[in-house]
Enzyme design. Sequence first.
Site, PDB file in Angstrom:
ATOM      1  N   ALA A 107       0.861  -1.180   0.000  1.00 42.53           N
ATOM      2  CA  ALA A 107       0.000   0.000   0.000  1.00 42.53           C
ATOM      3  C   ALA A 107       0.898   1.232   0.000  1.00 42.53           C
ATOM      4  O   ALA A 107       2.066   1.161   0.400  1.00 42.53           O
ATOM      5  CB  ALA A 107      -0.887  -0.019   1.237  1.00 42.53           C
ATOM      6  N   GLY A 124       0.671  -4.931   0.938  1.00 44.49           N
ATOM      7  CA  GLY A 124      -0.543  -4.945   0.126  1.00 44.49           C
ATOM      8  C   GLY A 124      -0.332  -5.598  -1.234  1.00 44.49           C
ATOM      9  O   GLY A 124      -1.274  -6.121  -1.838  1.00 44.49           O
TER      10      GLY A 124
HETATM   11  N1  CAA Z   1       4.607   3.195  -0.659  1.00 41.85           N
HETATM   12  C1  CAA Z   1       5.014   4.341  -1.213  1.00 41.85           C
HETATM   13  N2  CAA Z   1       6.121   4.485  -1.933  1.00 41.85           N
HETATM   14  C2  CAA Z   1       6.907   3.393  -2.104  1.00 41.85           C
HETATM   15  C3  CAA Z   1       6.555   2.149  -1.560  1.00 41.85           C
HETATM   16  C4  CAA Z   1       5.354   2.066  -0.818  1.00 41.85           C
HETATM   17  N3  CAA Z   1       4.886   0.915  -0.285  1.00 41.85           N
HETATM   18  N4  CAA Z   1       7.514   1.263  -1.902  1.00 41.85           N
HETATM   19  C5  CAA Z   1       8.411   1.916  -2.622  1.00 41.85           C
HETATM   20  N5  CAA Z   1       8.054   3.216  -2.752  1.00 41.85           N
HETATM   21  C6  CAA Z   1       8.746   4.280  -3.465  1.00 41.85           C
HETATM   22  C7  CAA Z   1       9.952   4.767  -2.686  1.00 41.85           C
HETATM   23  O1  CAA Z   1       9.571   5.691  -1.693  1.00 41.85           O
HETATM   24  C8  CAA Z   1      10.775   5.367  -3.776  1.00 41.85           C
HETATM   25  O2  CAA Z   1      10.229   6.620  -4.107  1.00 41.85           O
HETATM   26  P1  CAA Z   1      11.217   7.914  -4.277  1.00 41.85           P
HETATM   27  O3  CAA Z   1      12.037   7.585  -5.486  1.00 41.85           O
HETATM   28  O4  CAA Z   1      10.269   9.052  -4.478  1.00 41.85           O
HETATM   29  O5  CAA Z   1      12.021   7.995  -3.021  1.00 41.85           O
HETATM   30  C9  CAA Z   1      10.513   4.443  -4.966  1.00 41.85           C
HETATM   31  O6  CAA Z   1       9.300   3.758  -4.671  1.00 41.85           O
HETATM   32  C10 CAA Z   1      11.589   3.400  -5.150  1.00 41.85           C
HETATM   33  O7  CAA Z   1      11.743   2.707  -3.928  1.00 41.85           O
HETATM   34  P2  CAA Z   1      13.181   2.479  -3.222  1.00 41.85           P
HETATM   35  O8  CAA Z   1      14.107   3.586  -3.554  1.00 41.85           O
HETATM   36  O9  CAA Z   1      12.935   2.207  -1.782  1.00 41.85           O
HETATM   37  O10 CAA Z   1      13.647   1.157  -3.992  1.00 41.85           O
HETATM   38  P3  CAA Z   1      14.667   0.036  -3.474  1.00 41.85           P
HETATM   39  O11 CAA Z   1      14.944  -0.819  -4.648  1.00 41.85           O
HETATM   40  O12 CAA Z   1      15.800   0.650  -2.746  1.00 41.85           O
HETATM   41  O13 CAA Z   1      13.835  -0.813  -2.374  1.00 41.85           O
HETATM   42  C11 CAA Z   1      11.885  -1.978  -1.546  1.00 41.85           C
HETATM   43  C12 CAA Z   1      12.735  -1.590  -2.773  1.00 41.85           C
HETATM   44  C13 CAA Z   1      12.675  -2.939  -0.654  1.00 41.85           C
HETATM   45  C14 CAA Z   1      10.633  -2.659  -2.052  1.00 41.85           C
HETATM   46  C15 CAA Z   1      11.536  -0.696  -0.734  1.00 41.85           C
HETATM   47  O14 CAA Z   1      10.992   0.255  -1.629  1.00 41.85           O
HETATM   48  C16 CAA Z   1      10.529  -0.913   0.358  1.00 41.85           C
HETATM   49  O15 CAA Z   1      10.868  -1.429   1.398  1.00 41.85           O
HETATM   50  N6  CAA Z   1       9.245  -0.503   0.121  1.00 41.85           N
HETATM   51  C17 CAA Z   1       8.224  -0.573   1.129  1.00 41.85           C
HETATM   52  C18 CAA Z   1       7.708  -1.994   1.321  1.00 41.85           C
HETATM   53  C19 CAA Z   1       6.659  -2.033   2.396  1.00 41.85           C
HETATM   54  O16 CAA Z   1       6.914  -1.751   3.536  1.00 41.85           O
HETATM   55  N7  CAA Z   1       5.415  -2.409   2.019  1.00 41.85           N
HETATM   56  C20 CAA Z   1       4.297  -2.476   2.928  1.00 41.85           C
HETATM   57  C21 CAA Z   1       3.471  -1.225   2.828  1.00 41.85           C
HETATM   58  S1  CAA Z   1       2.212  -1.139   4.071  1.00 41.85           S
HETATM   59  C22 CAA Z   1       0.969  -2.111   3.488  1.00 41.85           C
HETATM   60  O17 CAA Z   1       1.027  -2.647   2.402  1.00 41.85           O
HETATM   61  C23 CAA Z   1      -0.217  -2.241   4.402  1.00 41.85           C
HETATM   62  C24 CAA Z   1      -1.250  -3.236   3.962  1.00 41.85           C
HETATM   63  O18 CAA Z   1      -1.425  -4.279   4.556  1.00 41.85           O
HETATM   64  C25 CAA Z   1      -2.123  -2.955   2.836  1.00 41.85           C
END
Ligand code: CAA
Length: 296
Positions: A104, A147
Amino acid sequence: MMLARSTHLRRSGLLLRPLASSSSTTARPLTAAAGGGWEKSYEFILAERKDRVALLTLNRPKALNALCNGIIRDLIEATTHIARDDSVGAIVLTGSTKAFAAGADIKEMKDKTFVEAFSTNMFEEWGQIAKVAKPIVAAVNGYALGGGCELMMMADIVIAGENAKFGQPEITLGVIPGCGGTQRLVRAIGKSKAMELVLTGGMIDAKQAEKDGLVSKVVPTETTVEVALEMANKIASFSLPVAAAAKETVNAAFELNLAEGLRFERRIFHSLFALSDQKEGMGAFVEKRKPKFTNT
Ligand code: CAA
């Protein structure tokens, strides 16, 4: 129970209404007037026809397909139209090579208050995807996290690319999964493995996901969508109402006890004898020819 004609079945919705889906906008009969208008670029997804399959591609690559409200809105709109299109027998849902979806949208929800989350029943609408009557094959490359993993588990079959990674990292953000991760993941891979993912926030790779039963098969990353489309087109070559009935009946296994589930299965099985497609399928076998299903 005697159901003499398929029209009766269609009107009653017995075959075609997903279980517990009375409020779903996607729950209308599959054999309603042919739909259309879904093949276009939405703001956050792409929707294309591939033979008898609708290919839906999450298209927010810079944010790793983070599932903002707009993506979910587009998905619901597209699947609602696809549900009405008789020429589509199945859906493939995919993302990019780097991410199916990284969860999400954290930026969108980070400042929400409890009252906002509660009063809008945040994420409730995602459940509409699980109510789509047509079979959905998820083609997953890269990250399927939070998500993203939960959306994937709303699909019926998952094909994973070798580079796929799965996890429920919500605990690292100070929350828990909110779109079915604590429920569907347990049913998919069992308590201990689900607990490990939910409590540690760690990830598993595609091979492990296949071993755990989270995905059906692992394929080279560049072929994931192709393999999913091939499978979906095979599904779409069968009778639409029968495929919908099969999906609904398998999904009932998550909701019902064994005795109720077996009874439900038998009643649906009986009802299929009202379809021309049952006569055609069995007749074609006996006559040693390929069946021509008409979705009636
Ligand atoms: N929400 C918003 N933006 C996100 C995102 C997310 N879940 N995941 C990645 N992005 C964005 C980053 O903020 C970044 O944006 P900017 O360039 O503007 O900074 C862009 O996507 C690229 O991401 P990274 O630079 O972090 O890429 P990476 O290759 O270094 O890492 C990753 C990849 C490990 C997937 C890392 O992006 C990450 O950990 N993302 C979050 C994963 C997460 O925690 N997901 C759970 C969300 S909560 C949820 O889903 C609740 C539910 O039950 C519905």
